[in-house]
Each structure stands twice: as structure tokens, then as C-alpha cells.
Write an enzyme that holds these catalytic residues in place. Sequence first.
Site, mmCIF file in Angstrom:
data_model
loop_
_atom_site.group_PDB
_atom_site.id
_atom_site.type_symbol
_atom_site.label_atom_id
_atom_site.label_comp_id
_atom_site.label_asym_id
_atom_site.label_seq_id
_atom_site.Cartn_x
_atom_site.Cartn_y
_atom_site.Cartn_z
ATOM 1 N N CYS A 149 -21.771 -20.970 5.340
ATOM 2 C CA CYS A 149 -21.344 -20.188 4.184
ATOM 3 C C CYS A 149 -20.957 -18.805 4.692
ATOM 4 O O CYS A 149 -20.453 -18.685 5.810
ATOM 5 C CB CYS A 149 -22.452 -20.125 3.130
ATOM 6 S SG CYS A 149 -23.944 -19.282 3.684
ATOM 7 N N TYR A 150 -21.194 -17.764 3.923
ATOM 8 C CA TYR A 150 -20.858 -16.419 4.378
ATOM 9 C C TYR A 150 -21.963 -15.829 5.255
ATOM 10 O O TYR A 150 -21.712 -15.347 6.354
ATOM 11 C CB TYR A 150 -20.573 -15.481 3.202
ATOM 12 C CG TYR A 150 -20.242 -14.081 3.678
ATOM 13 C CD1 TYR A 150 -18.997 -13.800 4.230
ATOM 14 C CD2 TYR A 150 -21.198 -13.072 3.652
ATOM 15 C CE1 TYR A 150 -18.705 -12.540 4.721
ATOM 16 C CE2 TYR A 150 -20.913 -11.810 4.136
ATOM 17 C CZ TYR A 150 -19.664 -11.548 4.677
ATOM 18 O OH TYR A 150 -19.384 -10.301 5.181
#
Length: 135
Positions: A99-100
Site C-alpha cells: 500500500c502506501y
Amino acid sequence: KFNDIYINDPLQIFAIWNGGLAIQGGIVAGLIYSYYFFKKNDINEGVRRYASTDNAVLLDVRSPQEYRQGHIPESMNVPLQDLEDVVSVAEDTPLFVYCYSGARSRQAAAQLRDMGYSNVHNIGGIAAYSGKVVV
């Protein structure tokens, strides 16, 4: 006399000594837990492992908007909130999830394991990625 405390019973000495070991053991266990809970996954190493694993799938669990702003080549965008509805690969397929920052991928990895997937790898967040990004 034991550490400036007068003790007459050998069981008291054992209890104090054993209590000290329990405290030390608790500190060591806490340090080990902290290391594994707070250590960051190396996304660069995770992408290398993905690339060298046959039939692996690279999942980006960020939102579609975040995905369009830049993603790792060959990754599939499956937002965390849609994970249960979208994933339809064999349960032993190697899944590499990012993800981030690594928080959503940690949730996604746990959810995938709960769904029966046995070969799930949380590789962390793209924020720390130093490779090529597709826009």
C-alpha cells in the site's frame, strides 16, 4: 542479608531471585515483540522476491486514485475495502501485498489469511520504494 534486606527464609530468597528473572524475561519478551511488530518491511526486497517467485501476484491495496498516481509495474489494484469481493486466485498462489505506508497492506494480509490464502507476504509501503513506478 540480600540486597540490604534481611531475609531469614530460603524461600524468600528464591522468590526474590525468581521475581527478578520474571522481570528480566518480561523485558526480553517485550523487546522481541516490539522488534517484530514495529519493524518495517523492505518493499524493495519484497518486489525482488515477487519477481523471482513463479505465478506470484502483486497486489496494491490503495484506492484507485492513489494507484493511478503511480504504482509498481505488474501490480493489480484491489482496494482494501474491496478485497473480499475481488480476489479470486488459488489459495496457494503467492500474494505480495503493498500500500502506501504498510498499514493497509498489513490489514489486507491478515484479511487474506482469514480468507484461506496461505502464501501471503506483506511487503510494506510504496513510499519507501526506490524502483520504477508506472503512472
